[in-house]
Design a protein around this motif. Sequence first.
Motif, PDB file in Angstrom:
ATOM      1  N   LYS A  98       0.826  -1.208   0.000  1.00  0.00           N
ATOM      2  CA  LYS A  98       0.000   0.000   0.000  1.00  0.00           C
ATOM      3  C   LYS A  98       0.855   1.250   0.000  1.00  0.00           C
ATOM      4  O   LYS A  98       0.713   2.123  -0.868  1.00  0.00           O
ATOM      5  CB  LYS A  98      -0.931  -0.012   1.211  1.00  0.00           C
ATOM      6  N   THR A  99       1.736   1.368   0.985  1.00  0.00           N
ATOM      7  CA  THR A  99       2.620   2.540   1.068  1.00  0.00           C
ATOM      8  C   THR A  99       3.970   2.123   1.639  1.00  0.00           C
ATOM      9  O   THR A  99       4.080   1.122   2.354  1.00  0.00           O
ATOM     10  CB  THR A  99       2.031   3.645   1.967  1.00  0.00           C
ATOM     11  N   VAL A 100       4.982   2.930   1.330  1.00  0.00           N
ATOM     12  CA  VAL A 100       6.312   2.783   1.927  1.00  0.00           C
ATOM     13  C   VAL A 100       6.670   4.143   2.519  1.00  0.00           C
ATOM     14  O   VAL A 100       6.661   5.151   1.815  1.00  0.00           O
ATOM     15  CB  VAL A 100       7.362   2.349   0.888  1.00  0.00           C
ATOM     16  N   GLN A 101       6.968   4.179   3.818  1.00  0.00           N
ATOM     17  CA  GLN A 101       7.236   5.446   4.488  1.00  0.00           C
ATOM     18  C   GLN A 101       8.474   5.316   5.376  1.00  0.00           C
ATOM     19  O   GLN A 101       8.832   4.222   5.810  1.00  0.00           O
ATOM     20  CB  GLN A 101       6.022   5.888   5.319  1.00  0.00           C
ATOM     21  N   VAL A 102       9.125   6.436   5.629  1.00  0.00           N
ATOM     22  CA  VAL A 102      10.362   6.439   6.406  1.00  0.00           C
ATOM     23  C   VAL A 102      10.051   6.703   7.879  1.00  0.00           C
ATOM     24  O   VAL A 102       9.014   7.272   8.226  1.00  0.00           O
ATOM     25  CB  VAL A 102      11.345   7.497   5.870  1.00  0.00           C
ATOM     26  N   PHE A 103      10.986   6.287   8.740  1.00  0.00           N
ATOM     27  CA  PHE A 103      10.825   6.530  10.174  1.00  0.00           C
ATOM     28  C   PHE A 103      12.195   6.511  10.836  1.00  0.00           C
ATOM     29  O   PHE A 103      13.192   6.050  10.269  1.00  0.00           O
ATOM     30  CB  PHE A 103       9.933   5.467  10.815  1.00  0.00           C
ATOM     31  N   ALA A 104      12.227   7.019  12.076  1.00  0.00           N
ATOM     32  CA  ALA A 104      13.428   6.936  12.908  1.00  0.00           C
ATOM     33  C   ALA A 104      12.981   6.901  14.360  1.00  0.00           C
ATOM     34  O   ALA A 104      11.993   7.553  14.727  1.00  0.00           O
ATOM     35  CB  ALA A 104      14.357   8.126  12.652  1.00  0.00           C
ATOM     36  N   THR A 105      13.667   6.118  15.178  1.00  0.00           N
ATOM     37  CA  THR A 105      13.292   6.016  16.591  1.00  0.00           C
ATOM     38  C   THR A 105      14.486   6.354  17.482  1.00  0.00           C
ATOM     39  O   THR A 105      15.644   6.134  17.103  1.00  0.00           O
ATOM     40  CB  THR A 105      12.799   4.593  16.933  1.00  0.00           C
ATOM     41  N   LYS A 106      14.168   6.855  18.654  1.00  0.00           N
ATOM     42  CA  LYS A 106      15.196   7.213  19.623  1.00  0.00           C
ATOM     43  C   LYS A 106      14.628   7.046  21.035  1.00  0.00           C
ATOM     44  O   LYS A 106      13.658   7.709  21.408  1.00  0.00           O
ATOM     45  CB  LYS A 106      15.621   8.669  19.409  1.00  0.00           C
ATOM     46  N   PRO A 107      15.184   6.144  21.851  1.00  0.00           N
ATOM     47  CA  PRO A 107      14.692   5.988  23.227  1.00  0.00           C
ATOM     48  C   PRO A 107      15.137   7.152  24.103  1.00  0.00           C
ATOM     49  O   PRO A 107      16.233   7.710  23.918  1.00  0.00           O
ATOM     50  CB  PRO A 107      15.336   4.675  23.682  1.00  0.00           C
ATOM     51  N   GLY A 108      14.277   7.520  25.035  1.00  0.00           N
ATOM     52  CA  GLY A 108      14.594   8.619  25.933  1.00  0.00           C
ATOM     53  C   GLY A 108      13.640   8.632  27.113  1.00  0.00           C
ATOM     54  O   GLY A 108      13.091   7.590  27.493  1.00  0.00           O
ATOM     55  N   MET A 109      13.436   9.793  27.684  1.00  0.00           N
ATOM     56  CA  MET A 109      12.525   9.907  28.825  1.00  0.00           C
ATOM     57  C   MET A 109      11.903  11.300  28.866  1.00  0.00           C
ATOM     58  O   MET A 109      12.481  12.269  28.356  1.00  0.00           O
ATOM     59  CB  MET A 109      13.250   9.620  30.152  1.00  0.00           C
ATOM     60  N   ILE A 110      10.709  11.355  29.434  1.00  0.00           N
ATOM     61  CA  ILE A 110      10.046  12.626  29.706  1.00  0.00           C
ATOM     62  C   ILE A 110      10.145  12.894  31.196  1.00  0.00           C
ATOM     63  O   ILE A 110       9.835  12.012  32.007  1.00  0.00           O
ATOM     64  CB  ILE A 110       8.565  12.588  29.283  1.00  0.00           C
ATOM     65  N   LYS A 111      10.550  14.078  31.561  1.00  0.00           N
ATOM     66  CA  LYS A 111      10.697  14.419  32.973  1.00  0.00           C
ATOM     67  C   LYS A 111       9.944  15.699  33.276  1.00  0.00           C
ATOM     68  O   LYS A 111      10.050  16.693  32.558  1.00  0.00           O
ATOM     69  CB  LYS A 111      12.176  14.577  33.336  1.00  0.00           C
ATOM     70  N   THR A 112       9.137  15.636  34.328  1.00  0.00           N
ATOM     71  CA  THR A 112       8.485  16.828  34.863  1.00  0.00           C
ATOM     72  C   THR A 112       9.027  17.060  36.267  1.00  0.00           C
ATOM     73  O   THR A 112       9.928  16.351  36.731  1.00  0.00           O
ATOM     74  CB  THR A 112       6.964  16.658  34.889  1.00  0.00           C
ATOM     75  N   ASP A 113       8.463  18.018  36.951  1.00  0.00           N
ATOM     76  CA  ASP A 113       8.950  18.314  38.307  1.00  0.00           C
ATOM     77  C   ASP A 113       8.713  17.143  39.257  1.00  0.00           C
ATOM     78  O   ASP A 113       9.504  16.923  40.182  1.00  0.00           O
ATOM     79  CB  ASP A 113       8.259  19.573  38.848  1.00  0.00           C
ATOM     80  N   ASP A 114       7.640  16.398  39.014  1.00  0.00           N
ATOM     81  CA  ASP A 114       7.285  15.342  39.967  1.00  0.00           C
ATOM     82  C   ASP A 114       7.382  13.921  39.397  1.00  0.00           C
ATOM     83  O   ASP A 114       7.408  12.957  40.158  1.00  0.00           O
ATOM     84  CB  ASP A 114       5.842  15.560  40.465  1.00  0.00           C
ATOM     85  N   TYR A 115       7.388  13.781  38.089  1.00  0.00           N
ATOM     86  CA  TYR A 115       7.330  12.439  37.504  1.00  0.00           C
ATOM     87  C   TYR A 115       8.362  12.295  36.403  1.00  0.00           C
ATOM     88  O   TYR A 115       8.847  13.287  35.836  1.00  0.00           O
ATOM     89  CB  TYR A 115       5.939  12.161  36.916  1.00  0.00           C
ATOM     90  N   ILE A 116       8.648  11.014  36.078  1.00  0.00           N
ATOM     91  CA  ILE A 116       9.549  10.686  34.984  1.00  0.00           C
ATOM     92  C   ILE A 116       9.011   9.456  34.273  1.00  0.00           C
ATOM     93  O   ILE A 116       8.469   8.547  34.919  1.00  0.00           O
ATOM     94  CB  ILE A 116      10.987  10.446  35.500  1.00  0.00           C
ATOM     95  N   GLN A 117       9.094   9.432  32.949  1.00  0.00           N
ATOM     96  CA  GLN A 117       8.535   8.340  32.168  1.00  0.00           C
ATOM     97  C   GLN A 117       9.439   8.016  30.993  1.00  0.00           C
ATOM     98  O   GLN A 117       9.793   8.896  30.209  1.00  0.00           O
ATOM     99  CB  GLN A 117       7.132   8.712  31.651  1.00  0.00           C
ATOM    100  N   GLY A 118       9.844   6.746  30.876  1.00  0.00           N
ATOM    101  CA  GLY A 118      10.629   6.315  29.732  1.00  0.00           C
ATOM    102  C   GLY A 118       9.768   6.242  28.485  1.00  0.00           C
ATOM    103  O   GLY A 118       8.627   5.770  28.527  1.00  0.00           O
ATOM    104  N   ILE A 119      10.309   6.714  27.362  1.00  0.00           N
ATOM    105  CA  ILE A 119       9.535   6.750  26.112  1.00  0.00           C
ATOM    106  C   ILE A 119      10.427   6.379  24.923  1.00  0.00           C
ATOM    107  O   ILE A 119      11.649   6.266  25.057  1.00  0.00           O
ATOM    108  CB  ILE A 119       8.905   8.148  25.871  1.00  0.00           C
ATOM    109  N   VAL A 120       9.784   6.193  23.785  1.00  0.00           N
ATOM    110  CA  VAL A 120      10.486   6.066  22.509  1.00  0.00           C
ATOM    111  C   VAL A 120       9.945   7.151  21.598  1.00  0.00           C
ATOM    112  O   VAL A 120       8.736   7.202  21.337  1.00  0.00           O
ATOM    113  CB  VAL A 120      10.275   4.679  21.876  1.00  0.00           C
ATOM    114  N   PHE A 121      10.830   8.014  21.162  1.00  0.00           N
ATOM    115  CA  PHE A 121      10.445   9.089  20.242  1.00  0.00           C
ATOM    116  C   PHE A 121      10.487   8.516  18.829  1.00  0.00           C
ATOM    117  O   PHE A 121      11.557   8.119  18.351  1.00  0.00           O
ATOM    118  CB  PHE A 121      11.399  10.276  20.383  1.00  0.00           C
TER     119      PHE A 121
END
Length: 417
Positions: A98-121
Amino acid sequence: MNTELFISRRLFFEKSSKKLLSRNIIKIALVGIALGLAVMIISVAVVTGFKNEIREKVIGFGSHIQVINFDSNNSYETKAVSRKQSFLSGLNELDGVKTVQVFATKPGMIKTDDYIQGIVFKGVDDAYDWDFFKNNLVGGRLPELNDSARSNEILISKQVANLLQLNISDKVVLYFINEDESTPRMLQLDISGFYQTSLEEFDNLFVIGDLQQVQRLNNWRTDQISGFEVVINEFTRIDEIEQEVRNTVLDYSRENDAILRTTNITREYPQIFDWLNILDMNVWVILILMALVAGFNMISGLLVLILERSKMIGVLKALGSPNWSIRKVFLYLSVFLTSRGMLWGNIIGVAFIVIQKTFEVFKLNPTTYYVDMVPVNFSIVHLLLLNAGTVVATFLMLIVPSYLVSKISPDKTIRFD
């Protein structure tokens, strides 16, 4: 003329048979057949609907097939490949792609004053197919991407937003670590919208944004990406099309190019797809049990029919009809009666599917079932196969009980009053 079919039709439409004891027993048998077939139709519709729903959600995060650097491992920290590949034209021409599309991933984290969460951008470009996230958007809007400048907008899940107490248009800081750097890199980005798929494993993980941000974090050139996502039209052909994709990539590869490999979504998340395949066993158990119930119901009805029609059997035998011919009369009659029960079973089953698909009457806890309502999938092929299978199974189960006809003696039954 088919004499056996003619006699069975006369018996089926005979008004005087309503006074016979077998009529009430047959009604009970027909109710059992109708409910059994309805349960089979609903079970297949719900299980296939559930499998399709979960499968499409998983595919929405990673597509059907990916073409990535051979040196990339199973983590989201990938090796770069060039987006200028000679095989792209060949991939787009493959049947089923159907389609061919490009992508890129980078693991990281979101941090606020009180919390932290691991994510993949996950970075995508302006040609990305947003249909999946558009259908699962629960607030705000999709990020606006273009080739001229990096976009600071991201899409995060509602679950992560609730955990970190974030709102639409809030600025959030993401931290990323490169292997050869001791200091984390930071990105301050704006939340443009929330999505929600109810798949916690993915909702807690993926943040969707601009591909150029990942290129900047990894010190990549503008033509470097993590890989290509290949979206296909039919999931059932995923292995076949992956082989064609692999062959196309190899055919166009050059000596100095990075070595690429293909993978599909079933190998990326085997635990999910193995679990979905186990659901098929549950369906088969239900189908077999319901078919046995329908068969045994009709066996009891057939035996009563034979006993009540013993005088007719004796007359037919006296006229020279062989046992198999008389047995066919009752087998035809059983098929007619079974079809009547199946008619009501189809009405009940299809009505449930239509009502649930239209009004979503039956809800589910998305935390447990990954969906917020009972998904149903209506397939005319499944419906026809279930009806044909019920008729065949019931007919085969009635062949042995019909042998009782050969035990009836004409001289005794004709004189019986």
